[in-house]
Write an enzyme that holds these catalytic residues in place. Sequence first.
Site, mmCIF file in Angstrom:
data_model
loop_
_atom_site.group_PDB
_atom_site.id
_atom_site.type_symbol
_atom_site.label_atom_id
_atom_site.label_comp_id
_atom_site.label_asym_id
_atom_site.label_seq_id
_atom_site.Cartn_x
_atom_site.Cartn_y
_atom_site.Cartn_z
ATOM 1 N N TYR A 143 -16.504 -1.943 -0.023
ATOM 2 C CA TYR A 143 -16.147 -2.582 1.243
ATOM 3 C C TYR A 143 -16.922 -3.890 1.392
ATOM 4 C CZ TYR A 143 -13.404 0.793 3.952
ATOM 5 O OH TYR A 143 -12.407 1.583 4.445
ATOM 6 N N GLU A 164 -16.711 -6.542 4.510
ATOM 7 C CA GLU A 164 -16.122 -7.179 5.677
ATOM 8 C C GLU A 164 -16.772 -8.528 5.970
ATOM 9 O OE1 GLU A 164 -18.085 -4.026 5.984
ATOM 10 O OE2 GLU A 164 -19.264 -5.788 5.566
ATOM 11 N N ASP A 192 4.507 -23.081 4.282
ATOM 12 C CA ASP A 192 4.474 -21.761 3.638
ATOM 13 C C ASP A 192 5.060 -21.930 2.233
ATOM 14 O OD1 ASP A 192 4.940 -19.261 2.637
ATOM 15 O OD2 ASP A 192 5.920 -18.472 4.427
ATOM 16 N N THR A 210 1.524 -17.374 -1.591
ATOM 17 C CA THR A 210 1.275 -16.061 -2.175
ATOM 18 C C THR A 210 0.706 -16.306 -3.567
ATOM 19 O OG1 THR A 210 3.490 -15.957 -3.088
ATOM 20 C CG2 THR A 210 3.148 -14.906 -0.952
ATOM 21 N N LYS A 226 3.669 -15.096 -7.127
ATOM 22 C CA LYS A 226 5.000 -15.636 -7.443
ATOM 23 C C LYS A 226 4.842 -16.658 -8.566
ATOM 24 C CE LYS A 226 6.755 -14.291 -2.950
ATOM 25 N NZ LYS A 226 7.280 -14.716 -1.632
ATOM 26 N N ARG A 270 -1.343 -9.542 -6.390
ATOM 27 C CA ARG A 270 -0.614 -9.647 -5.125
ATOM 28 C C ARG A 270 -1.581 -10.001 -4.014
ATOM 29 N NH1 ARG A 270 4.356 -7.630 -6.099
ATOM 30 N NH2 ARG A 270 4.961 -8.195 -4.010
HETATM 31 C C1 LIG Z 1 7.283 -14.029 -0.390
HETATM 32 C C2 LIG Z 1 7.134 -14.843 0.828
HETATM 33 C C3 LIG Z 1 6.286 -14.433 1.883
HETATM 34 C C4 LIG Z 1 5.640 -13.072 1.921
HETATM 35 O O1 LIG Z 1 4.793 -12.769 0.895
HETATM 36 P P1 LIG Z 1 4.449 -11.232 0.551
HETATM 37 O O2 LIG Z 1 3.273 -11.321 -0.327
HETATM 38 O O3 LIG Z 1 5.663 -10.676 -0.092
HETATM 39 O O4 LIG Z 1 4.152 -10.561 1.853
HETATM 40 C C5 LIG Z 1 6.129 -15.272 2.968
HETATM 41 N N1 LIG Z 1 6.780 -16.449 3.025
HETATM 42 C C6 LIG Z 1 7.619 -16.876 2.056
HETATM 43 C C7 LIG Z 1 8.291 -18.204 2.189
HETATM 44 C C8 LIG Z 1 7.833 -16.083 0.929
HETATM 45 O O5 LIG Z 1 8.680 -16.504 -0.012
#
Ligand SMILES: *Cc1c(COP(=O)(O)O)cnc(C)c1O
Length: 429
Positions: A58, A60, A203, A230, A233, A239
Amino acid sequence: MSSLPPLSSLFSHPDTALVEAIHAEYRRQAEGMELIASENYQSPAVLLAQASAFANKYAEWYPGKRYYGWQEWTDRIESLAIQRACSLFHSDHANVQSLSGAAANTAIYAWLLELGDTILGMDLSHGWHLTHGSPVTLGARMYNFVRYKTRPDGSIDYDALADLARTHRPKMILAWFSSYPRTLDYARFAQIAQDVGAIAFADVSHIGGLIAWWVLDNPLDHGFHVMMTTSHKSLRWPRGAIIASKGIVSNPLKAPPKTIDHIPTLIDRSVFPWTQWWPHMNTIAALAIALWEAQQPSFAMYARQVVDNARVMADEFLSLWYTLVTGGTDNHMVVLDLRPQALSGWDAQKKLDEVGISTSKSPVPDDDAPAFNPSGLRIGIQAMTTRWVRQDDVRWIVQMIDRALRAEAKDLGWLREEVREWCAQFPLP
Ligand SMILES: *Cc1c(COP(=O)(O)O)cnc(C)c1O
């Protein structure tokens, strides 16, 4: 000094049902083609770090300011991850604790906005993401989402966006999407946000890996305040997510004034303890290794190859009988509009699954079809590029997709054999 247990000890574990499933999933990934635009293959080092002893710990709050004791090594790995993320993304600060992009978005909205504040975001069928205020999420109850759209050619109408901003006075303007194959004019977005005093948030979940080496533009270099990507990807990391921001970094134990200047610390407080609570330190260890890998020139070669491969993929689809949303691509994905083929996204995805090609159905702009059976199919080349496919291989992939989509059910079995044999040339990392 004792050494790490080797991963292979898992394969002699008596829980045969689980061991069989782990083997089978590996085989599925190795023998098939991963073309879902949001997935990738992690390196062995990144996978192993997630199975390290950090999984037991842990930690925090943030490095140097923990609650539980003996945080020497957790502090070390998290500080390394933060430094590496800041240098890769040109940010003043990075929070690396989010468990996913969705959790990161929740944190970004939660401390920067008040309940009921307006966010200007993209329309669903034009490429948004579920976490951008979909009516089925809590976010839609908490904030007021106003939508902009793309033009028929897929570009953004910035004058219309500026009008919407002046009319609705949003607190945040949200750029970037989940199913969008083009680039954006970040400076223009940031200017529109600045004119109404809004936070400019990108994002870039899908394209983080392509931004890391300037293959694509970085929104933070053009006036954006916050960027979230993220990590699994185009970055092919564990992840999770990185929230990179510009502004004053101060002690997260004290709440700073709620102004745009203090976004980095406001975000730290929002992730812990406001919205997410405790981080997974094994993921952060893997992230730190992945960030090191991303700093190597071989990652730059990878990112460049992704974009080159995607262009070849787009050209090959266009040379056959396919229509692409926006007519092409600037990043790692294409979105096929399958209405001319009289094929639904769901049917296409199912057929391709049967030959060992993994893709995802997707809406096309102003789609009339239901959300679960939209008219498009999204295809990303970032994962197969991790297996080092080159331009000629990409043409082969597109031709195989075309053959599968035209094939009758009885022929899918032998196409699957052909895919399996072909994939053997491109081992997983
Ligand atoms: C994949 C994605 C997310 C969410 O990511 P996770 O790790 O799957 O929760 C948020 N915004 C966009 C634009 C995404 O493509």
